[in-house]
Design an enzyme around this catalytic site. Structure first.
Site, mmCIF file in Angstrom:
data_model
loop_
_atom_site.group_PDB
_atom_site.id
_atom_site.type_symbol
_atom_site.label_atom_id
_atom_site.label_comp_id
_atom_site.label_asym_id
_atom_site.label_seq_id
_atom_site.Cartn_x
_atom_site.Cartn_y
_atom_site.Cartn_z
ATOM 1 N N GLU A 1 -5.350 -0.713 8.342
ATOM 2 C CA GLU A 1 -4.160 -0.311 9.097
ATOM 3 C C GLU A 1 -4.191 -0.963 10.475
ATOM 4 O O GLU A 1 -5.225 -0.931 11.153
ATOM 5 C CB GLU A 1 -4.108 1.205 9.298
ATOM 6 C CG GLU A 1 -3.940 2.036 8.051
ATOM 7 C CD GLU A 1 -3.836 3.530 8.372
ATOM 8 O OE1 GLU A 1 -3.592 3.868 9.548
ATOM 9 O OE2 GLU A 1 -4.021 4.330 7.446
ATOM 10 N N GLU B 1 -9.016 7.377 5.970
ATOM 11 C CA GLU B 1 -9.614 7.555 7.298
ATOM 12 C C GLU B 1 -10.616 8.710 7.303
ATOM 13 O O GLU B 1 -10.491 9.691 8.032
ATOM 14 C CB GLU B 1 -8.536 7.751 8.360
ATOM 15 C CG GLU B 1 -7.660 6.512 8.544
ATOM 16 C CD GLU B 1 -6.739 6.573 9.743
ATOM 17 O OE1 GLU B 1 -6.390 5.516 10.290
ATOM 18 O OE2 GLU B 1 -6.328 7.692 10.129
ATOM 19 N N ARG C 1 0.852 -1.189 0.000
ATOM 20 C CA ARG C 1 0.000 0.000 0.000
ATOM 21 C C ARG C 1 0.888 1.239 0.000
ATOM 22 O O ARG C 1 1.846 1.317 0.770
ATOM 23 C CB ARG C 1 -0.890 -0.015 1.239
ATOM 24 C CG ARG C 1 -1.787 1.200 1.478
ATOM 25 C CD ARG C 1 -2.461 0.985 2.835
ATOM 26 N NE ARG C 1 -3.529 1.893 3.175
ATOM 27 C CZ ARG C 1 -3.487 2.757 4.182
ATOM 28 N NH1 ARG C 1 -2.384 2.872 4.934
ATOM 29 N NH2 ARG C 1 -4.528 3.507 4.459
#
Length: 522
Positions: free
Chosen positions: A418, A316, A225
């Site tokens: 994450e 996020e 990523r």
């Protein structure tokens, strides 16, 4: 909460029953082709050898295995506990099985502290498979293990090698056709190119210097990523650098996840700053900006032969993105921005998966609120990604509840976008680490290489256990962000330090840590 029972009925087991676990198949009359008494409801409390099960302890500690009240589903459960150190195994031998793939599912709890505590499938004709029991003293957690049965038999085993006072609870086991596994075993390597430019060195576990991506790939990592900023001050994590990283990632045979922040700097629940080049743009212009930027980066990747396999439209985005135009206080506008990103991704390559990413791994109500709004406003997406850091986002049981609910409620695959865990608390540079106090840690997971490895295994087990095969896998966050002068957190300040080096997957001696072995998980 666990309550040890003091009056237990210990039953001796013939020695051959223990030997059968490693050498010979057991031939007890109770052997069956289906799991018996998987809920431990047949015997009430205090039974060391529940109906259908056998108990073995080389040291004669059978009484450390017993049934007691307080089940996950029914009234009773299996527990392992003793006031002194113990080793005990509770097992069931199945024969007459049709060869094929089988999945064991169980609900478990543990107070932690054991040398080992796990479920196993063995003597099935293929290599033994295990899943560790996560530390969870209150909430029940579902875990799974799968195996290929090739000899028409299999032994289901619950094992504890424990210290005084350690305990586990196990309940509601099922054994049926099926498989488990994770298709995504990745890490975020956004910091790598800058680290190397500033002198960062990476070594394998033996101490041989090499390419960090090759080291991670050889350990089993199959996905990487990388984040992309629009015009960052330091010139890293921009389009040019992402193109370079992608070439290296794909050359290792790994898949690529591109994480669009739609900012010049960090975008997260506390900040979603419009890129300087888009400052003052109207909402309509911002929709075009998102489309053009997304298309431009992804089309360049495709043109060089490194098409993105998955894309995050936003990072996020608990409160939305491109504040204030795209905040969650204006869902219709946020939906328009997200769909601009989605459309750009699909225009470049229809097969690229689009993920929406929240930092709400243990927040069931918050995740529902967000995605319910997204769905009602017509937001298009393929996959749900959640950040989950155990020291911030609730218990492991909270994480499982949230992840399972998202997968079922929206009928989408889910992944852990994450996670990370410290392998030590002290800092290698002068910058204070984000997690640097023992009181900040998750109970049962010390800041050691073993604690970091256990964390990886246990969060992976939760993703793997998502029903209907919807748990895709995990990205460990910033595996390569070691303490290198000039590679700090602030792209506008070359002197800024790193608060994350104690959570990287490379140690202070630059060697790959034991946790990288997790990438070879089934």
């Amino acid at each position: 909460m666990f309550h040890a029972r003091r009056a237990l009925r210990a039953l001796l087991v013939p020695l051959f029953a223990g030997l059968a676990l490693t050498t010979l198949p057991a031939t007890s009359a109770s052997a069956a082709s289906t799991l018996t008494n998987g809920g431990f409801e047949s015997d009430g409390t205090g039974t060391a050898t529940p109906a259908g099960w056998s108990t073995y302890s080389a040291a004669g500690q059978n009484s450390a295995s017993f049934t007691e009240s307080g089940g996950h589903g029914g009234s009773y459960r299996l527990s392992h506990y003793a006031a002194s150190a113990y080793k005990v195994e509770t097992y069931q031998y199945l024969s007459g099985l049709t060869n094929g793939n089988y999945k064991l599912t169980a609900w478990v709890r543990s107070g932690g502290g054991q040398n080992s505590a796990y479920l196993a499938l063995k003597n099935c004709g293929s290599a033994e498979q295990r899943t560790d029991i996560p530390v969870s003293s209150s909430g029940w957690i579902r875990i799974v293990t799968s195996i290929a049965v090739t000899n028409n038999q299999c032994t289901i085993s619950v094992n504890s090698d424990a210290n005084a006072g350690n305990w586990i609870n196990v309940d509601d086991l099922t054994f049926a056709s099926g498989t488990t596994g994770l298709s995504v075993k990745g890490s975020d390597v956004s910091s790598l190119i800058k680290s190397e430019a500033k002198g960062g060195v990476y070594k394998n576990s033996s101490g041989t210097t090499g390419d960090a991506l090759a080291i991670l790939r050889s350990a089993g990592q199959n996905y990487a990523r990388v984040k992309v900023w629009v015009n960052p001050a330091d010139g890293y994590n921009n389009k040019t650098r992402v193109l370079a990283a992608a070439k290296r990632i794909k050359a290792q045979g790994m898949k690529l996840l591109v994480d669009f922040h739609y900012s010049d700097t960090w975008a997260d629940p506390g900040a979603q700053t419009v890129p300087s080049a888009w400052t003052g743009h109207s909402y309509s212009q911002l929709r075009t900006d998102v489309y053009n930027h997304t298309y431009d980066v992804l089309n360049a990747l495709k043109s060089q032969g490194t098409t993105a396999d998955m894309v995050q439209v936003g990072n996020e985005i608990n409160g939305g993105m491109l504040w204030s135009a795209g905040s969650t206080s204006n869902w219709s506008q946020l939906a328009g921005l997200l769909n601009s990103g989605y459309d750009a991704v699909k225009a470049v390559n229809s097969g690229t998966q689009v993920a929406l990413h929240l930092a709400k791994g243990g927040d069931l109500s918050g995740t529902r609120w967000w995605f319910d709004n997204a769905v009602s406003n017509g937001v298009k997406f393929d996959v749900i990604g959640l950040s989950y850091y155990g020291y911030w986002h609730g218990t492991l049981a909270d994480f499982q509840t949230t992840l399972d609910d998202a997968a079922s409620r929206y009928a989408k695959p889910v992944f852990l976008a994450e996670t990370a865990y410290p392998f030590r608390l002290d800092s290698k540079d002068s910058h204070e680490n984000i997690i640097d106090l023992s009181g900040e840690l998750v109970s049962g997971y010390p800041a050691t290489t073993a604690g970091q490895t256990r964390w990886m295994k246990d969060v992976a087990s939760i993703v793997e256990a998502v029903p209907n095969g919807r748990g895709l896998g995990i990205f460990y966050w910033e595996s390569t962000w070691t303490a290198v002068s000039g590679n700090g957190w602030d792209p506008t300040d070359a002197a800024s330090g790193n608060g994350w080096e104690n959570q990287a997957l490379f140690g202070y001696d630059d060697r790959a840590l034991p946790a990288v072995a997790w990438f070879s998980h089934r």
